[in-house]
Scaffold this active site. Sequence first.
Site, PDB file in Angstrom:
ATOM      1  N   TYR A  70      -0.932  -3.705  13.815  1.00 42.54           N
ATOM      2  CA  TYR A  70      -1.734  -4.625  12.849  1.00 42.54           C
ATOM      3  C   TYR A  70      -3.159  -4.130  12.880  1.00 42.54           C
ATOM      4  CZ  TYR A  70      -3.436  -8.720  10.438  1.00 42.54           C
ATOM      5  OH  TYR A  70      -4.075  -9.372   9.524  1.00 42.54           O
ATOM      6  N   HIS A 112       3.652  -9.946   2.170  1.00 49.21           N
ATOM      7  CA  HIS A 112       4.136  -8.416   2.588  1.00 49.21           C
ATOM      8  C   HIS A 112       5.718  -8.661   2.371  1.00 49.21           C
ATOM      9  CE1 HIS A 112       0.119  -6.699   4.552  1.00 49.21           C
ATOM     10  NE2 HIS A 112      -0.021  -7.979   4.491  1.00 49.21           N
ATOM     11  N   ASP A 132       1.210  -2.815   9.505  1.00 47.40           N
ATOM     12  CA  ASP A 132       0.369  -3.178   8.540  1.00 47.40           C
ATOM     13  C   ASP A 132      -0.853  -2.243   9.045  1.00 47.40           C
ATOM     14  OD1 ASP A 132      -1.529  -3.939   6.771  1.00 47.40           O
ATOM     15  OD2 ASP A 132      -1.341  -6.387   7.207  1.00 47.40           O
TER      16      ASP A 132
END
EC number: 3.1.11.2
Length: 281
Positions: free
Chosen positions: A114, A272, A154
């Site tokens: 992340y 997402h 991500d």
Amino acid sequence: MSQNFRLISVNVNGVRAAYRKGMEEWLASCGAAVVALQEVRADEQQLRELVAGEWHVEHDVCEIKGRAGVALLSRVAPDAVRRGVGPEAAASSGRWLEADYTIDGKKITVVSVYMHSGEVGTERQEQKWAMLDAMTARLQELYDADANVAVVGDLNVGHRELDIKNWKGNRKKSGFLPEERSYFDAFFGPYGETVATVDGTARQGLGYTDVGRSFCGEVEGPYSWWSNRGQAFDNDTGWRIDYHVVTPGLAAKVVNYRVERYPSYDSRWSDHAPVTVDYAL
């Protein structure tokens, strides 16, 4: 004949909220061997209470309560687990989690990432630069050590103009800065070769494959994140910032890639969408 190895990555935008909105049902039927989660925003006990049953749970909790957090859920127990990246692990607290698995007799390293979202001119952007540097160094190490590596999650950067619907309006914003995108030019550049990047600098190629772009070709998206503002989801005005970054040997085994876009705005359990890849090992 062995079955495909299904690896899914998704930023859940808070796992407890996602469970209330339908993630539990999705997880039960997703068919994955490993699911990489980002932005878990829960403590160890809270995550384990939610993900009960047959999943092995590994979790890197952010030192700031209610922030970040990455996890790996797997059908088989990992052989080894590593948390954090770079010389200062605190800089990536709750943002980098590695695990080695043995699947059909083969070692596969999966990393749930992340990346900092960043903000131009602030400390948040400095944290992002530091993590991008650390990620670069670690990708090199992983490439040199293992044949099958999948760095997923991500990454908060749209690599190319095809990856952001409104790319013209975001050229000076974090997430589409040329300096950020230059790192991705290196990630996906030929291994060991000097790569001319989008910001005019030269970097050494790391040899990884962007599975989404490789599988889908030169098309817009497919996007994996949409702002909650306006009609972004309904108009498919999105960003492709969720990646499978894999070594060439693993990239050659990809048989299917898809972004699991929700059927409607109201049916979303995260901002997402899950990114699912099947590998024929």
